[in-house]
Design an enzyme around this catalytic site. Sequence first.
Site, PDB file in Angstrom:
ATOM      1  N   VAL A  31       0.845  -1.195   0.000  1.00 38.48           N
ATOM      2  CA  VAL A  31       0.000   0.000   0.000  1.00 38.48           C
ATOM      3  C   VAL A  31       0.880   1.244   0.000  1.00 38.48           C
ATOM      4  CG1 VAL A  31      -1.661   1.342   1.343  1.00 38.48           C
ATOM      5  CG2 VAL A  31      -1.940  -1.125   1.152  1.00 38.48           C
ATOM      6  N   GLY A  32       1.949   1.205   0.792  1.00 40.28           N
ATOM      7  CA  GLY A  32       2.826   2.375   0.856  1.00 40.28           C
ATOM      8  C   GLY A  32       3.871   2.176   1.931  1.00 40.28           C
ATOM      9  N   SER A  38       6.424   0.105   6.654  1.00 34.63           N
ATOM     10  CA  SER A  38       5.716  -0.091   5.392  1.00 34.63           C
ATOM     11  C   SER A  38       4.388  -0.785   5.664  1.00 34.63           C
ATOM     12  CB  SER A  38       6.574  -0.879   4.407  1.00 34.63           C
ATOM     13  OG  SER A  38       7.207  -1.949   5.049  1.00 34.63           O
ATOM     14  N   VAL A  39       3.448  -0.566   4.759  1.00 33.44           N
ATOM     15  CA  VAL A  39       2.076  -1.043   4.957  1.00 33.44           C
ATOM     16  C   VAL A  39       1.663  -1.934   3.795  1.00 33.44           C
ATOM     17  CG1 VAL A  39      -0.330  -0.347   5.305  1.00 33.44           C
ATOM     18  CG2 VAL A  39       1.513   1.082   6.206  1.00 33.44           C
ATOM     19  N   LYS A  54       0.847  -3.047   9.132  1.00 34.82           N
ATOM     20  CA  LYS A  54       2.018  -2.159   9.119  1.00 34.82           C
ATOM     21  C   LYS A  54       3.180  -2.854   9.819  1.00 34.82           C
ATOM     22  CE  LYS A  54       3.337   2.493  10.800  1.00 34.82           C
ATOM     23  NZ  LYS A  54       2.773   3.681  11.473  1.00 34.82           N
ATOM     24  N   ASP A 169      -2.677   8.402  12.344  1.00 32.62           N
ATOM     25  CA  ASP A 169      -1.342   8.906  12.747  1.00 32.62           C
ATOM     26  C   ASP A 169      -1.374  10.023  13.775  1.00 32.62           C
ATOM     27  OD1 ASP A 169      -0.228   7.209  10.936  1.00 32.62           O
ATOM     28  OD2 ASP A 169      -0.056   8.677   9.345  1.00 32.62           O
TER      29      ASP A 169
END
Length: 348
Positions: A31-32, A38-39, A54, A169
Amino acid sequence: MSQKARPTFYRQELNKTIWEVPERYQNLSPVGSGAYGSVMSAFDGKAGLRVAVKKLSRPFQSIIHAKRTYRELRLLKHMKHENVIGLLDVFSPATSLEGFNDVYLVTHLMGADLNNIVKCQKLTDDHVQFLIYQILRALKYIHSADIIHRDLKPSNLAVNEDCELKILDFGLARLTDDEMTGYVATRWYRAPEIMLNWMHYNMTVDIWSVGCIMAELLTGRTLFPGTDHINQLQQIMRLTGTPPASLISRMPSHEARNYISSLPHMPKRNFADVFIGANPLAVDLLEKMLVLDTDKRITASQALAHPYFAQYHDPDDEPEADPYDQSFESRDLEIEEWKSKIYIQNRN
């Protein structure tokens, strides 16, 4: 607290990183990634839905990393609110503290963020009401636990196709100066008192950010896209006017007092002239959010009761959080001590 039964794990290499996850999580796809990890999206076979997994990058690299990992885990575990991202699962393939090197967090998979939505379409006033109402509902909850987000911006607000919003977040941001330098979105939504260290800030730094976000939803443009700190402040004061002497005298920072006092006087603009065509109630609320004096800035609870949200406001459905113990923030522990605390949190 009871210990979780240990699931069966499998290994997979993704983006040159080894992922070791329980079998319930299948079909991992990137995902990113960011500074802290990282996810992947994954299908959770047990719950029957797609989730975000994550993997924290180097969670125990330094004392700062280890404490941040502990903070993120504690915060996510505490958050139980429809408009705030919460923790569905936490795991590590490690079977002992000695082998404990990786931490994985599982949260809801959210589709778009508010950035994508602003770019794609012009929002109606009703959309803006509903989105900002949800942000404020989340902030009332977060602030009641004495947590400040500090970094609210469109990319930290996840929205699904039903316009339902979750804040991401939060509370992790202890941003450094270099992350705030130059033409960066992180700074465009920042309250002036936190950006320039004017004074001890309070919960209402988040309200300033909501004001900036709301203005952007109404106009389709960033409200204060400053090129640097000074330009940012100039843009802000073109709207709010220069601070009155009564506010300047309360700034503990001698430098800030001198600098602000040296600026040419600027009057506050009429917000109705700036936000032409906007709902007058929206303009009134913006005027109460984008106030330089933090003592006079509206709180999340007060904002929820503003007439702009008349069709959504329900005092019985705007909950507060359980008390949140943040005493760990003042503790100076070694990496291994933080690691042990995280291991215990991970097992329970």
